[in-house]
Design a protein around this motif. Sequence first.
Motif, mmCIF file in Angstrom:
data_model
loop_
_atom_site.group_PDB
_atom_site.id
_atom_site.type_symbol
_atom_site.label_atom_id
_atom_site.label_comp_id
_atom_site.label_asym_id
_atom_site.label_seq_id
_atom_site.Cartn_x
_atom_site.Cartn_y
_atom_site.Cartn_z
ATOM 1 N N SER A 41 32.580 -40.469 -33.296
ATOM 2 C CA SER A 41 32.180 -39.780 -31.607
ATOM 3 C C SER A 41 30.525 -40.106 -32.187
ATOM 4 O O SER A 41 30.203 -40.230 -30.812
ATOM 5 N N LEU A 42 30.246 -40.764 -33.497
ATOM 6 C CA LEU A 42 28.570 -40.457 -33.419
ATOM 7 C C LEU A 42 28.414 -42.151 -32.535
ATOM 8 O O LEU A 42 27.509 -41.649 -32.386
ATOM 9 N N ARG A 43 28.488 -43.172 -33.075
ATOM 10 C CA ARG A 43 28.950 -44.385 -31.745
ATOM 11 C C ARG A 43 28.909 -44.127 -31.047
ATOM 12 O O ARG A 43 28.491 -44.589 -29.571
ATOM 13 N N GLU A 44 30.209 -43.413 -30.027
ATOM 14 C CA GLU A 44 30.157 -43.303 -28.542
ATOM 15 C C GLU A 44 29.640 -42.381 -27.997
ATOM 16 O O GLU A 44 28.791 -42.567 -27.125
ATOM 17 N N LEU A 45 28.845 -41.327 -29.017
ATOM 18 C CA LEU A 45 27.653 -40.610 -28.784
ATOM 19 C C LEU A 45 26.232 -41.659 -28.336
ATOM 20 O O LEU A 45 26.097 -41.759 -26.662
ATOM 21 N N THR A 46 25.985 -42.459 -29.525
ATOM 22 C CA THR A 46 24.872 -43.424 -29.530
ATOM 23 C C THR A 46 24.703 -44.442 -28.338
ATOM 24 O O THR A 46 23.952 -44.734 -27.186
ATOM 25 N N ARG A 47 26.211 -44.797 -27.942
ATOM 26 C CA ARG A 47 26.740 -45.956 -27.356
ATOM 27 C C ARG A 47 25.762 -45.530 -25.314
ATOM 28 O O ARG A 47 25.818 -45.350 -24.049
ATOM 29 N N ALA A 48 26.695 -43.646 -25.680
ATOM 30 C CA ALA A 48 26.888 -43.520 -24.118
ATOM 31 C C ALA A 48 25.587 -42.775 -23.670
ATOM 32 O O ALA A 48 25.135 -43.033 -22.445
ATOM 33 N N LEU A 49 24.278 -42.149 -25.139
ATOM 34 C CA LEU A 49 22.795 -41.979 -24.375
ATOM 35 C C LEU A 49 22.214 -43.592 -24.141
ATOM 36 O O LEU A 49 21.727 -43.422 -23.245
ATOM 37 N N ALA A 50 22.377 -44.734 -24.487
ATOM 38 C CA ALA A 50 22.565 -45.864 -23.724
ATOM 39 C C ALA A 50 22.439 -46.296 -22.866
ATOM 40 O O ALA A 50 21.726 -46.839 -22.436
ATOM 41 N N ARG A 51 23.538 -45.558 -22.356
ATOM 42 C CA ARG A 51 24.065 -46.271 -20.871
ATOM 43 C C ARG A 51 23.141 -45.126 -19.609
ATOM 44 O O ARG A 51 23.456 -45.219 -18.464
#
Length: 258
Positions: A41-51
């Motif tokens: 979930s943290l990785r998904e958040l990081t990638r969503a923030l990057a986008r």
Amino acid sequence: MITRRGLFKQVGVTAIGAAVAGNVAARTTMLPDLEPSSARSLRELTRALARSPRRRDFKTVPMILTNRDQWDSEALDLVLRYRAGLRQVWDNTAIASPWLNLMRNAMNTQIWSFGHPNFLCVSATHGSAHLALYDAYIWDKYHLGKLTNGKAPTNKFVNEPEAAHANPRDYEDTRGVYSPHDNSIPVLQRRGAVFLGCHNEVWELTMKLHKKGVNPDHLSHARMAAEFTDHLIPGVVLTPGIVGTLPELELAGFQYAK
């Protein structure tokens, strides 16, 4: 009226700013992410923030932001909606304090001691700590090092120490990625930490600089504030004001730390 010389100057500033931002972004993406392997979930958040979009093309900004397109509203919403793990927000106000070290310690303890890999650590950055969120162009142009009382002639907080290149699998390495030798904003970002910026701090700092005559391009206050906003380091999530955003974070379930 913009003269030929002024036009070239503006183009040069834009190019320099883009180059600085690009170089910082490159440094933070050349190395692998450091979120725990089980922190889906943290990785998904990081990638969503990057986008998520970050508007950095302001010409002027007002004192009080009233429209969501004036701050990084989409990215901030992602942070506020995160529910996958424990969440902590650090009220970071002093650049000379051990703020990055405390965030690193909190992440280490939550991840490895208590077994919470999806722990989200957020910096509510304002006060002098906010100086660390500007790129090298702004530091050089406005001599921000003078505002740190000699603590930081340059923005050392965005440098990746040698420890950043250590083996990320060895979390007990006393000089490694997770050690006190690796306290830096880019490394903490790679670990999933989020740094929130503060429009009110941008406005008030540029107001002080404007009054002191630290204004090499003779910009209006609103234009200078826009320039500072446009030169936030990569990954920063701009808020309309940290003090007013803290209650939103607490209502969303973030634990307050200072």
